[in-house]
Design a protein around this motif. Structure first.
Motif, mmCIF file in Angstrom:
data_model
loop_
_atom_site.group_PDB
_atom_site.id
_atom_site.type_symbol
_atom_site.label_atom_id
_atom_site.label_comp_id
_atom_site.label_asym_id
_atom_site.label_seq_id
_atom_site.Cartn_x
_atom_site.Cartn_y
_atom_site.Cartn_z
ATOM 1 N N PHE A 130 6.275 -1.317 11.452
ATOM 2 C CA PHE A 130 5.510 -2.367 10.804
ATOM 3 C C PHE A 130 5.342 -2.038 9.326
ATOM 4 O O PHE A 130 5.120 -0.892 8.957
ATOM 5 C CB PHE A 130 4.138 -2.506 11.468
ATOM 6 C CG PHE A 130 4.225 -3.018 12.872
ATOM 7 C CD1 PHE A 130 4.332 -4.377 13.116
ATOM 8 C CD2 PHE A 130 4.214 -2.146 13.944
ATOM 9 C CE1 PHE A 130 4.421 -4.855 14.405
ATOM 10 C CE2 PHE A 130 4.303 -2.612 15.240
ATOM 11 C CZ PHE A 130 4.409 -3.968 15.476
ATOM 12 N N VAL A 131 5.443 -3.067 8.496
ATOM 13 C CA VAL A 131 5.295 -2.927 7.055
ATOM 14 C C VAL A 131 4.235 -3.916 6.601
ATOM 15 O O VAL A 131 4.248 -5.082 6.994
ATOM 16 C CB VAL A 131 6.627 -3.210 6.332
ATOM 17 C CG1 VAL A 131 6.459 -3.116 4.831
ATOM 18 C CG2 VAL A 131 7.710 -2.266 6.821
ATOM 19 N N GLN A 132 3.308 -3.446 5.793
ATOM 20 C CA GLN A 132 2.236 -4.298 5.306
ATOM 21 C C GLN A 132 2.474 -4.586 3.822
ATOM 22 O O GLN A 132 2.776 -3.677 3.045
ATOM 23 C CB GLN A 132 0.907 -3.577 5.501
ATOM 24 C CG GLN A 132 -0.289 -4.427 5.251
ATOM 25 C CD GLN A 132 -1.572 -3.664 5.553
ATOM 26 O OE1 GLN A 132 -1.656 -2.472 5.336
ATOM 27 N NE2 GLN A 132 -2.571 -4.369 6.038
ATOM 28 N N PHE A 133 2.369 -5.855 3.444
ATOM 29 C CA PHE A 133 2.475 -6.207 2.036
ATOM 30 C C PHE A 133 1.626 -7.440 1.777
ATOM 31 O O PHE A 133 1.204 -8.129 2.697
ATOM 32 C CB PHE A 133 3.935 -6.436 1.611
ATOM 33 C CG PHE A 133 4.506 -7.746 2.069
ATOM 34 C CD1 PHE A 133 4.539 -8.832 1.220
ATOM 35 C CD2 PHE A 133 5.013 -7.888 3.344
ATOM 36 C CE1 PHE A 133 5.053 -10.038 1.642
ATOM 37 C CE2 PHE A 133 5.538 -9.089 3.778
ATOM 38 C CZ PHE A 133 5.549 -10.169 2.921
ATOM 39 N N PRO A 141 0.813 -1.212 0.000
ATOM 40 C CA PRO A 141 0.000 0.000 0.000
ATOM 41 C C PRO A 141 0.848 1.265 0.000
ATOM 42 O O PRO A 141 0.404 2.293 -0.479
ATOM 43 C CB PRO A 141 -0.828 -0.114 1.272
ATOM 44 C CG PRO A 141 -0.037 -0.999 2.166
ATOM 45 C CD PRO A 141 0.712 -1.928 1.260
ATOM 46 N N GLN A 142 2.067 1.183 0.520
ATOM 47 C CA GLN A 142 2.946 2.352 0.550
ATOM 48 C C GLN A 142 4.206 2.019 -0.233
ATOM 49 O O GLN A 142 4.889 1.053 0.073
ATOM 50 C CB GLN A 142 3.339 2.702 1.982
ATOM 51 C CG GLN A 142 2.205 3.211 2.829
ATOM 52 C CD GLN A 142 2.680 3.434 4.252
ATOM 53 O OE1 GLN A 142 2.512 2.573 5.080
ATOM 54 N NE2 GLN A 142 3.269 4.584 4.497
ATOM 55 N N GLN A 143 4.530 2.821 -1.218
ATOM 56 C CA GLN A 143 5.724 2.585 -2.017
ATOM 57 C C GLN A 143 6.984 3.098 -1.329
ATOM 58 O O GLN A 143 8.076 2.656 -1.628
ATOM 59 C CB GLN A 143 5.581 3.251 -3.395
ATOM 60 C CG GLN A 143 4.511 2.631 -4.258
ATOM 61 C CD GLN A 143 4.838 1.211 -4.656
ATOM 62 O OE1 GLN A 143 5.956 0.891 -5.010
ATOM 63 N NE2 GLN A 143 3.855 0.339 -4.585
ATOM 64 N N ARG A 144 6.844 4.019 -0.410
ATOM 65 C CA ARG A 144 7.996 4.582 0.283
ATOM 66 C C ARG A 144 7.717 4.573 1.781
ATOM 67 O O ARG A 144 6.677 5.023 2.238
ATOM 68 C CB ARG A 144 8.256 6.011 -0.175
ATOM 69 C CG ARG A 144 9.438 6.651 0.527
ATOM 70 C CD ARG A 144 9.732 7.988 -0.043
ATOM 71 N NE ARG A 144 10.256 7.784 -1.381
ATOM 72 C CZ ARG A 144 10.681 8.749 -2.152
ATOM 73 N NH1 ARG A 144 10.610 9.990 -1.753
ATOM 74 N NH2 ARG A 144 11.158 8.502 -3.337
ATOM 75 N N LEU A 145 8.654 4.033 2.525
ATOM 76 C CA LEU A 145 8.536 3.973 3.973
ATOM 77 C C LEU A 145 9.703 4.731 4.596
ATOM 78 O O LEU A 145 10.833 4.624 4.135
ATOM 79 C CB LEU A 145 8.578 2.528 4.468
ATOM 80 C CG LEU A 145 7.459 1.624 3.972
ATOM 81 C CD1 LEU A 145 7.780 0.182 4.310
ATOM 82 C CD2 LEU A 145 6.155 2.028 4.605
ATOM 83 N N GLU A 168 12.448 -10.289 0.689
ATOM 84 C CA GLU A 168 13.713 -9.580 0.625
ATOM 85 C C GLU A 168 13.410 -8.096 0.553
ATOM 86 O O GLU A 168 12.552 -7.675 -0.213
ATOM 87 C CB GLU A 168 14.462 -10.016 -0.636
ATOM 88 C CG GLU A 168 15.941 -10.094 -0.474
ATOM 89 C CD GLU A 168 16.586 -10.657 -1.717
ATOM 90 O OE1 GLU A 168 17.031 -9.853 -2.548
ATOM 91 O OE2 GLU A 168 16.618 -11.891 -1.856
ATOM 92 N N VAL A 169 14.094 -7.311 1.331
ATOM 93 C CA VAL A 169 13.838 -5.879 1.385
ATOM 94 C C VAL A 169 15.059 -5.132 0.884
ATOM 95 O O VAL A 169 16.177 -5.385 1.318
ATOM 96 C CB VAL A 169 13.495 -5.433 2.826
ATOM 97 C CG1 VAL A 169 13.285 -3.942 2.888
ATOM 98 C CG2 VAL A 169 12.273 -6.178 3.332
#
Length: 73
Positions: A40-43, A24-28, A65-66
């Motif tokens: 927290f990151v949602q994917f 939902p977010q391309q840049r964190l 992989e990040v």
């Protein structure tokens, strides 16, 4: 629950099965490493079978992989 939308860029197709990552977010913005701080990151992962063969997937061992990009200001 957040709705994920596809842009087709984060997808690969293998043997008529499409694997697509959805975020939902391309840049964190991740803060510098500090004790007791969690980001927290949602994917999501969408799998679409375009073939006539049924498949099943075991995703319990999925390890994303990040890629990190750091820009010092």
């Amino acid at each position: 629950m957040t709705s994920f939308e596809s842009n087709g860029i984060n997808a690969v197709e293998v043997n008529h099965v499409r694997f697509e990552t959805l975020v939902p977010q391309q840049r964190l913005i991740i803060p510098l490493k500090k004790e007791n701080v969690t980001t927290f990151v949602q994917f999501g992962l969408r799998i679409t079978n375009f073939s006539s063969n049924p498949y099943s997937f075991k995703l319990f061992g999925l390890k994303p992989e990040v890629e990190t990009v750091r820009k010092d200001c």
